[in-house]
Design a protein around this motif. Structure first.
Motif, PDB file in Angstrom:
ATOM      1  N   GLY A 423       0.797  -1.229   0.000  1.00 21.66           N
ATOM      2  CA  GLY A 423       0.000   0.000   0.000  1.00 21.66           C
ATOM      3  C   GLY A 423       0.826   1.273   0.000  1.00 21.66           C
ATOM      4  O   GLY A 423       0.294   2.358  -0.230  1.00 21.66           O
ATOM      5  N   GLU A 424       2.122   1.169   0.246  1.00 20.33           N
ATOM      6  CA  GLU A 424       2.927   2.390   0.285  1.00 20.33           C
ATOM      7  C   GLU A 424       3.120   2.960  -1.113  1.00 20.33           C
ATOM      8  O   GLU A 424       3.225   2.235  -2.095  1.00 20.33           O
ATOM      9  CB  GLU A 424       4.302   2.105   0.916  1.00 20.33           C
ATOM     10  N   ARG A 425       3.213   4.285  -1.147  1.00 24.00           N
ATOM     11  CA  ARG A 425       3.333   5.000  -2.418  1.00 24.00           C
ATOM     12  C   ARG A 425       4.716   5.641  -2.499  1.00 24.00           C
ATOM     13  O   ARG A 425       5.181   6.245  -1.541  1.00 24.00           O
ATOM     14  CB  ARG A 425       2.255   6.089  -2.448  1.00 24.00           C
ATOM     15  N   CYS A 426       5.337   5.477  -3.660  1.00 26.52           N
ATOM     16  CA  CYS A 426       6.719   5.920  -3.799  1.00 26.52           C
ATOM     17  C   CYS A 426       6.918   6.725  -5.078  1.00 26.52           C
ATOM     18  O   CYS A 426       6.431   6.348  -6.143  1.00 26.52           O
ATOM     19  CB  CYS A 426       7.608   4.680  -3.839  1.00 26.52           C
ATOM     20  N   ALA A 427       7.625   7.841  -4.970  1.00 27.74           N
ATOM     21  CA  ALA A 427       8.108   8.530  -6.172  1.00 27.74           C
ATOM     22  C   ALA A 427       9.471   7.927  -6.445  1.00 27.74           C
ATOM     23  O   ALA A 427      10.346   7.944  -5.580  1.00 27.74           O
ATOM     24  CB  ALA A 427       8.231  10.027  -5.910  1.00 27.74           C
ATOM     25  N   SER A 428       9.627   7.353  -7.639  1.00 29.33           N
ATOM     26  CA  SER A 428      10.810   6.551  -7.908  1.00 29.33           C
ATOM     27  C   SER A 428      11.456   6.933  -9.242  1.00 29.33           C
ATOM     28  O   SER A 428      10.753   7.184 -10.220  1.00 29.33           O
ATOM     29  CB  SER A 428      10.404   5.080  -7.922  1.00 29.33           C
ATOM     30  N   THR A 429      12.784   6.921  -9.264  1.00 33.05           N
ATOM     31  CA  THR A 429      13.478   7.251 -10.516  1.00 33.05           C
ATOM     32  C   THR A 429      13.751   6.012 -11.367  1.00 33.05           C
ATOM     33  O   THR A 429      14.468   6.084 -12.350  1.00 33.05           O
ATOM     34  CB  THR A 429      14.841   7.925 -10.243  1.00 33.05           C
ATOM     35  N   SER A 430      13.175   4.863 -10.975  1.00 36.32           N
ATOM     36  CA  SER A 430      13.418   3.628 -11.716  1.00 36.32           C
ATOM     37  C   SER A 430      12.603   3.618 -13.006  1.00 36.32           C
ATOM     38  O   SER A 430      12.120   4.662 -13.455  1.00 36.32           O
ATOM     39  CB  SER A 430      13.095   2.440 -10.816  1.00 36.32           C
ATOM     40  N   ASN A 431      12.432   2.446 -13.600  1.00 36.96           N
ATOM     41  CA  ASN A 431      11.840   2.399 -14.935  1.00 36.96           C
ATOM     42  C   ASN A 431      10.534   1.623 -15.036  1.00 36.96           C
ATOM     43  O   ASN A 431       9.920   1.585 -16.090  1.00 36.96           O
ATOM     44  CB  ASN A 431      12.870   1.807 -15.907  1.00 36.96           C
ATOM     45  N   ARG A 432      10.140   0.948 -13.976  1.00 37.25           N
ATOM     46  CA  ARG A 432       8.908   0.145 -14.066  1.00 37.25           C
ATOM     47  C   ARG A 432       8.001   0.405 -12.884  1.00 37.25           C
ATOM     48  O   ARG A 432       8.442   0.385 -11.735  1.00 37.25           O
ATOM     49  CB  ARG A 432       9.244  -1.351 -14.132  1.00 37.25           C
ATOM     50  N   ASN A 433       6.729   0.595 -13.201  1.00 38.38           N
ATOM     51  CA  ASN A 433       5.720   0.820 -12.170  1.00 38.38           C
ATOM     52  C   ASN A 433       4.717  -0.326 -12.148  1.00 38.38           C
ATOM     53  O   ASN A 433       3.568  -0.140 -11.782  1.00 38.38           O
ATOM     54  CB  ASN A 433       5.016   2.155 -12.422  1.00 38.38           C
ATOM     55  N   PHE A 434       5.161  -1.514 -12.576  1.00 40.11           N
ATOM     56  CA  PHE A 434       4.272  -2.673 -12.602  1.00 40.11           C
ATOM     57  C   PHE A 434       3.743  -2.991 -11.201  1.00 40.11           C
ATOM     58  O   PHE A 434       4.382  -2.667 -10.211  1.00 40.11           O
ATOM     59  CB  PHE A 434       5.027  -3.912 -13.096  1.00 40.11           C
TER      60      PHE A 434
END
Ligand code: SF4
Lengths: 467, 203
Positions: A423-434
């Motif tokens: 359930g946690e929400r993250c702003a991420s610099t990675s490449n996949r939000n699957f």
């Protein structure tokens, strides 16, 4: 006279060992990078068949996916299975005499960051790795693509692959990028335009003044995400910036050989009049900072936008897909994107774990404090880490409340201990939000390093231009 | 590798688009050095509840589809990671054939290396097959790779296409590494030529 060829055609033609009747070609592979997750079964396959490596000098091994990123990594074991894979890589490299960079070596890092740093990645070469983001190396004008473990074994044994020629897709981004708009935003905007299957069966060549204007780091970020647009590989033609980057790297050609190489590399350009199967033109000025709202990289919008409404979908499949994404992401249609609060921030990965990314984050967070439960910043390699520390960036991060880690894939795919809670929400610099990418039931918003840094400071998705 | 000549089996409908390899097998099950035993983790995030019990609403948990060997699904199946663990998990679960409008490139290739046949068909035909597959235990299809034919439950035959080399390898269970190794001399000749032109690529 031969007809005009694209950059892709030239690299392909230079690597054909044999054209086969079925329309496939046997293609020579110059460079092979391996890591602990997709290689053990390939080594095992070689052993079972009594085969060896065709060329030891063409392989480089480095552990990255599973390694702990905490300072106690030398002795820490997050799971027995991870340790088994890490040990297997070391054992296999010893047995087969492969150039291996151990976890505690300063050069260790994510495969796609280490290859270029070591000068292993060179223009005009074919490069493979059992990892889809091998497309990253295309930034050097190399034909680089991810392969499965069976193909890893095929390359180990034969230094070749049986492949079918891909289509040529040209994506031209011309003009000037606006303030606060980075290579990551270009990558996301491209995927938003063509879709995650838009490049299927194709190799993308990125052209245009905005691409030429990107640094090597930026070009790597862009090519890294070519796979998220469905393309097997991305390409940027090599130029002075490329040569400048390569010069002096440990495995790069030296002296007279370097001159000879540059001479050859200068020929690696699409000819005037070369035909592409498809061309897409994007005006750089139209790109604003991007953020994903859903569970596919194509679910992307300008940060100034609003969470979409399934009712506006073009068909039933798309409607169902949007509903599913919004339910998973815990977002209501019509929510202003900048109103979305985040719990954590992750900065790193092979997309954005290079020195330029570290500098971009430092610029935003200097003298400020993070306002989220956890902000993780993971350099892409030991060399990036050393460079950042030399520039004093680590102090800025720590001062602001970031957790400054050891290099690895980390929370990009959460195979080690770095993961989000359900359930946690993250702003991420990675490449996949699957779904589940950063841990079971994790929620990921893909953004640029500067945007992730801004979210860490404000606690919600933020337009970097307004901070 | 297992041969694939012809199979007759139940097809399960999975009407989702962009099914990615993280969904087919999540990252926490990639920490293995074996190719086998991954079937229990196939689709685990959507197949099991948090307590490990099975979700009744997931198609492969329904009694009629537990032995399905064919999957009918939506466009861009297998996108994302190059992990061959995805076809390994599907194969170990019992899936031998996947029928979709389109596949991601790497996954598509990985299937052939593991005895799984991926078949691309136009969306309209997939729509029909999807309806067939919804008929539970009666959704029995025949997939014949030698003749490139699918026989629907009502007996109608649909043709499909597959690259001839891949067909040949899969039908005969051939290991393509062995085939390529037989071309050692050609590869050596290539290396000699390349070494003369680009010596910096060799140590
Ligand atoms: S950083 Fe992420 S995307 Fe890159 S190689 Fe590691 S896991 Fe794959």
């Amino acid at each position: 006279m031969t007809s005009p060829r694209t950059l892709y055609d030239k690299i392909w033609d230079a690597h054909v060992v044999e054209e086969q009747q079925s329309g496939n070609s046997l293609i020579y592979i110059d460079r092979h990078i391996i890591h602990e997750v997709t290689s053990p079964q390939a080594f095992e396959g070689l052993r079972l068949a009594g085969r060896g490596l065709r060329r030891k000098d063409a392989i480089l091994a480095v552990p990255d996916h599973n390694v702990p990123t905490t300072p106690d990594r030398a002795t820490r074991v997050d799971s027995i299975e991870s340790k088994t894979q890490l040990d297997a890589l070391e054992r296999n490299c010893r047995e087969f005499d492969v150039d291996y960079i151990p976890m505690m070596d300063a050069r260790q890092g994510i495969v796609h960051i280490v290859g270029p740093e070591q000068g292993f990645t060179l223009p005009g070469t074919t490069i493979v790795c059992g990892d889809s983001h091998t497309s990253t190396h295309g930034a050097f004008g190399a034909l680089a693509f991810g392969i499965g473990t069976s193909e890893v074994e095929h390359v180990m044994a034969t230094q070749t692959l049986i492949l079918k020629r891909s289509k040529n897709l040209r994506i031209d981004v011309s003009g000037e990028l606006g303030i606060g708009v980075t290579a990551k935003d270009v990558a996301l905007a491209v995927i938003g335009t063509i879709g995650t299957a838009g490049g299927t069966g194709s190799v993308i060549e990125f052209t245009g003044s905005a691409i030429k204007g990107l640094s090597m780091e930026g070009r790597m970020t862009l090519c890294n995400m070519a796979i998220e647009g469905g393309a097997r590989a991305g390409l940027v033609e090599p130029d002075e910036k490329t040569y400048e980057y390569i010069k002096g790297k440990p495995k790069a050609p030296k002296g007279a050989q370097f001159e000879m190489a540059v001479n050859y590399w200068n020929s690696l350009k699409s000819d005037d009049g070369a035909l592409y199967d498809k061309e897409v033109f994007i005006d750089a000025a139209d790109i604003v900072p991007q953020v994903t709202w859903g569970t596919s990289p194509q679910d992307v919008l300008p940060i100034t936008g609003y969470v979409p409404n399934p009712a506006d979908a073009k068909d039933a499949d798309q409607k169902a897909s949007i509903e599913r994404s919004l339910d998973y992401m815990g977002l209501a249609p019509g929510t202003k994107l900048t109103d979305v609060k985040v719990d954590k921030v992750f900065i790193g990965s092979c997309t954005n774990g290079r020195i330029e990314d570290m500098r971009a984050v430092a610029k935003v967070v200097e003298g400020r404090k993070v306002n989220v439960a956890e902000a993780l910043i993971v350099p892409g390699s030991g060399l990036v880490k050393l460079q950042a520390e030399e520039e004093g960036l680590d102090k800025i991060f720590i001062e602001a409340g970031f957790d400054w880690r050891e290099p690895g894939c980390s929370m990009c795919l959460a195979m080690n201990a770095d993961k989000l809670l359900p359930g946690e929400r993250c702003a991420s610099t990675s490449n996949r939000n699957f779904e589940g990418r950063q841990g079971p039931k994790s929620r990921t918003h893909l953004v640029s390093p500067a945007m992730a840094a801004a979210a860490a400071i404000t606690g919600h998705l933020t337009d970097i231009r307004e901070l | 590798m297992d041969k694939f000549k012809s199979i007759r089996a139940v097809a399960a409908p999975l009407p989702m688009i962009n099914v990615d390899t993280d969904m087919i097998i999540p990252q926490n099950h990639l920490r293995t050095i074996e190719r086998t035993g991954l079937g229990k983790f196939a689709f685990s995030n959507i197949r099991y509840n948090d307590d490990g019990s099975e979700r009744e609403d997931f198609v492969l948990n329904k009694p009629a589809y537990r032995n399905a060997q064919i999957l009918i699904t939506g466009e861009n199946f297998g996108c994302g990671s190059s992990r061959e663990h995805a076809p390994w998990a599907l194969k170990d679960f019992g899936i031998r054939c996947i029928i979709a409008p389109s596949f991601a490139d790497i996954f598509y290739g990985n299937c052939f290396k593991n005895g799984i046949l991926p078949i691309k068909l136009p969306q309209e035909i997939i729509d029909d097959l999807m309806k067939d597959a919804e008929h539970g235990a009666n959704a029995v299809f025949t997939v014949d790779l030698e003749n490139l034919e699918i026989t629907r439950p009502d007996g109608q035959v649909i043709k499909f296409e597959v690259d001839a080399f891949r067909q040949h390898c899969l039908v005969n269970g051939l290991d393509d590494i062995g085939l390529t190794m037989a071309k050692g001399e050609k590869i050596s000749a290539f290396e000699e030529k390349q070494k003369a032109q680009q010596p910096w690529l060799y140590k």
